[in-house]
Enzyme design. Sequence first.
Site, PDB file in Angstrom:
ATOM      1  N   HIS A  87       1.013  -1.377   0.102  1.00 48.41           N
ATOM      2  CA  HIS A  87       0.143  -0.120   0.053  1.00 48.41           C
ATOM      3  C   HIS A  87       0.887   1.383   0.139  1.00 48.41           C
ATOM      4  O   HIS A  87       0.907   2.115  -0.997  1.00 48.41           O
ATOM      5  CB  HIS A  87      -0.960   0.017   1.188  1.00 48.41           C
ATOM      6  CG  HIS A  87      -1.843  -1.220   1.589  1.00 48.41           C
ATOM      7  ND1 HIS A  87      -2.808  -1.400   0.702  1.00 48.41           N
ATOM      8  CD2 HIS A  87      -1.737  -2.064   2.436  1.00 48.41           C
ATOM      9  CE1 HIS A  87      -3.524  -2.648   1.150  1.00 48.41           C
ATOM     10  NE2 HIS A  87      -2.756  -3.023   2.163  1.00 48.41           N
TER      11      HIS A  87
HETATM   12  O1  RIB Z   1      -5.401  -0.124   4.479  1.00 54.05           O
HETATM   13  C1  RIB Z   1      -3.773   0.112   4.353  1.00 54.05           C
HETATM   14  C2  RIB Z   1      -3.457   1.310   5.234  1.00 54.05           C
HETATM   15  O2  RIB Z   1      -3.606   0.862   6.432  1.00 54.05           O
HETATM   16  C3  RIB Z   1      -1.780   1.079   5.099  1.00 54.05           C
HETATM   17  O3  RIB Z   1      -1.380   2.350   5.286  1.00 54.05           O
HETATM   18  C4  RIB Z   1      -1.245   0.279   6.342  1.00 54.05           C
HETATM   19  O4  RIB Z   1      -0.167   0.527   6.769  1.00 54.05           O
HETATM   20  C5  RIB Z   1      -2.362   0.626   7.208  1.00 54.05           C
HETATM   21  O5  RIB Z   1      -1.790   1.767   7.871  1.00 54.05           O
END
Ligand code: RIB
Length: 313
Positions: free
Chosen positions: A243
Amino acid sequence: MPARKIIIDTDPGQDDAVAILLALASPKEIDVLGITAVAGNVPLSLTAKNARIVCELAGKPEVKVFSGCDTPMARALVTAEHVHGKTGLDGPDLPDPTMPLQDGHAVDFIIETLRQHPAGTVTLCPLGPLTNVATALKQAPDLAARVQEIVLMGGAYFEVGNITPAAEFNIYVDPEAAEIVFKSGIPITMMPLDVTHKALVTKPRNDAFRALGTKAGIAVAEMTDFFERFDKEKYGSNGAPLHDPCVTAYLIKPELFSGRHINVEIETTSELTLGMTVADWWRVTDRSPNATFIGEIDADGFFDLLTERLANL
Ligand code: RIB
Ligand code: CA
């Protein structure tokens, strides 16, 4: 082209860690003015510790790390140990940090830094709940005109939620903060699950990290080995979704990504859909566009960039 000045706001988190490593491995393109920790994946005491673990893993103990908000603006904290493990950086066995936290609160650092630099020259890169950023905007309304851009990981639309059926974690944890940010008028580029779920660490890609043979490369392989079990079990996906590194990769090679400038509103009242990013992708309303919603990525190009840059550490 001078390096882009950024503040990384983060809740490490294995994927945050990879995003930070990518930024620190790319000094020609990115000048990290500081890192601000926020409560999210794990409580603040751990995210502030993990941010420093990652800086030392990158061999950059000189990076300024600040501790920020330990709870969302108007709600109790929700964490994600079920995804990231109890430390937030489960996977590799990394030493505790020796570098100190900076004195002062992360919110004050964000405010002071944006006021010290010429308007339009500092980019904010939130990788977790938006509590620190929104608190800074609330405390210092003059800031909105000074931020060059906010490039954040958060939200979802066609991909729907990962922490509830409707909401992505970063937005869900602090929807009031997200509403402040998305209504700030600051140019926003968002990396939602719609694109991050296309950045999967398949086995060949993870093998390439490990094959670097460096502390950083092996640690990233071990982080994603741990991190992927949740998404494989839930989505049957072919690897962990990276992500947060989509944010720093965008700063280095924006051509790897594509999206649409649309209106995005945040649900802050309905318990059923709390934290949902209501993206007007088909422009069916007359609500003004306020964010570039990224939906596509050149995943091979992304992993080539990431692997090439990790080799610098
Ligand atoms: O949904 C994914 C996000 O939530 C990413 O930033 C992960 O690190 C959590 O913070
Ligand atoms: Ca994160």
